[in-house]
Design a protein around this motif. Structure first.
Motif, PDB file in Angstrom:
ATOM      1  N   THR A 159      41.053  40.637 -59.998  1.00  0.00           N
ATOM      2  CA  THR A 159      40.558  40.504 -61.374  1.00  0.00           C
ATOM      3  C   THR A 159      40.330  41.857 -62.048  1.00  0.00           C
ATOM      4  N   ALA A 160      40.506  42.946 -61.311  1.00  0.00           N
ATOM      5  CA  ALA A 160      40.301  44.281 -61.886  1.00  0.00           C
ATOM      6  C   ALA A 160      41.483  44.662 -62.765  1.00  0.00           C
ATOM      7  N   SER A 161      41.205  45.480 -63.773  1.00  0.00           N
ATOM      8  CA  SER A 161      42.244  45.945 -64.690  1.00  0.00           C
ATOM      9  C   SER A 161      42.280  47.469 -64.672  1.00  0.00           C
ATOM     10  N   ILE A 162      43.464  48.018 -64.434  1.00  0.00           N
ATOM     11  CA  ILE A 162      43.669  49.469 -64.443  1.00  0.00           C
ATOM     12  C   ILE A 162      44.683  49.773 -65.537  1.00  0.00           C
ATOM     13  N   ASP A 163      44.236  50.431 -66.584  1.00  0.00           N
ATOM     14  CA  ASP A 163      45.107  50.676 -67.735  1.00  0.00           C
ATOM     15  C   ASP A 163      46.252  51.623 -67.397  1.00  0.00           C
ATOM     16  N   PHE A 164      47.302  51.514 -68.195  1.00  0.00           N
ATOM     17  CA  PHE A 164      48.446  52.415 -68.061  1.00  0.00           C
ATOM     18  C   PHE A 164      47.977  53.866 -68.205  1.00  0.00           C
ATOM     19  N   GLY A 165      48.407  54.719 -67.296  1.00  0.00           N
ATOM     20  CA  GLY A 165      48.004  56.122 -67.323  1.00  0.00           C
ATOM     21  C   GLY A 165      46.834  56.441 -66.424  1.00  0.00           C
ATOM     22  N   ALA A 166      46.159  55.413 -65.904  1.00  0.00           N
ATOM     23  CA  ALA A 166      45.069  55.630 -64.945  1.00  0.00           C
ATOM     24  C   ALA A 166      45.629  55.565 -63.527  1.00  0.00           C
TER      25      ALA A 166
END
Length: 293
Positions: free
Chosen positions: A84-91
């Motif tokens: 359920t975690a979200s890691i944005d583009f560029g992270a």
């Protein structure tokens, strides 16, 4: 008459020649366009191109870092990322780290090796996390740095400035909020720690080995030197400075721009430089005002 006919014939020939040249140029231009569009298929979207690149990476066996299905950021294959975690583009999340449920990691953020992030924590853009643990339901705003080396040096026998080892961690409790561009150093002889429900404003510096209790509030531009110990429910007004190795008991409030130079052992309100009980500080201010008249 003969001369006029020759001139007319020459003009017609000239026009025919130019027409053939134009036709030749037009044909060449069409062939060039056809060749260009054949080599560059514009029906393929940028997303398709990205997928092709990702596919090429996979084919090369470059699988050290994987793409997060929520957000498009990258994480090391040894990291533990909740679905359920979200890691944005560029992270990017590095090896051995743990990212809990419903965590959001903003673009440009770097989560170093072996960092733990508790569930429901929200991390802004361009945050740097290293050598630290982050509790549940925290809010970490843009540009925050946690877990970098503290400012510790000594002079050796040759007069050289030598760095002291900074090998421990920083621990952030649950429900802590940290404002933009604040810095929290990791420990050298004990872990740096921020208690549950404490709130830290923008541009705050917390040195190595500092221990802050629960429900504390640190306003903008506060600076806390190394190895300070603060109790619970302590409030520091804007631009308060605290010298190193000082202890402040629980339920102390410091007026803006005050400076703590020694231990504060009794709860209450304080102000001034050096910080004294608030009534004494007010008397000092009043006396100084009378003297200047």
């Amino acid at each position: 008459m003969t001369m006029h006919l020759k001139r007319l014939t020459n003009i017609i020939s000239s026009i025919s020649g130019k027409s053939s040249i134009l036709d030749s140029h037009s044909s060449l231009r069409q062939k060039s366009i056809l060749s260009f569009t054949t080599r560059h298929d514009f029906s393929t979207s940028s997303a398709d191109t990205t997928r092709h690149i990702a596919s090429d990476v996979e084919e090369r066996g470059d699988r050290e870092y994987l793409k997060c299905h929520k957000g498009g950021g990258m994480f090391h294959k040894s990291a533990s990322i909740d679905p359920t975690a979200s890691i944005d583009f560029g992270a990017v999340v590095h090896s051995g780290s743990f990212v809990g449920g419903n965590v959001h990691v903003g673009s440009g953020t770097v989560v170093g090796p072996n960092v733990t992030i508790g569930q429901s924590t929200k991390i802004g853009y361009n945050v740097a996390l290293a050598n630290c643990t982050i509790g549940d339901s925290c809010v970490i705003h843009h540009g925050v740095c946690i877990g970098q080396d503290g400012f510790g040096f000594f002079m050796d026998e040759n007069g050289a400035v030598v760095k002291k080892p900074q090998a421990l961690k920083a621990h952030i409790g649950n429900n802590v909020e940290i404002g933009a561009n604040s810095c929290i150093d990791r420990g050298s002889w004990r872990d740096t720690a921020i208690g549950d429900h404490s709130k830290i404003d923008n541009l705050v510096q917390i040195g190595h080995n500092v221990v802050i209790g629960k429900c504390c509030m640190l306003c903008g531009q506060v600076g806390i030197a190394g190895s300070v110990t603060m109790g619970d429910y302590v409030t520091l007004g804007g631009r308060v400075g605290v010298r190193d190795h000082v202890t402040i008991v629980s339920k102390v409030r410091l007026a803006a721009a005050s400076c703590v130079t020694k231990d504060i052992t009794k709860p209450g309100d304080y102000g001034g430089f050096p910080a004294v009980p608030i009534r004494e500080w007010r008397r000092q201010v009043a006396s100084r005002s009378q003297t200047l008249k």
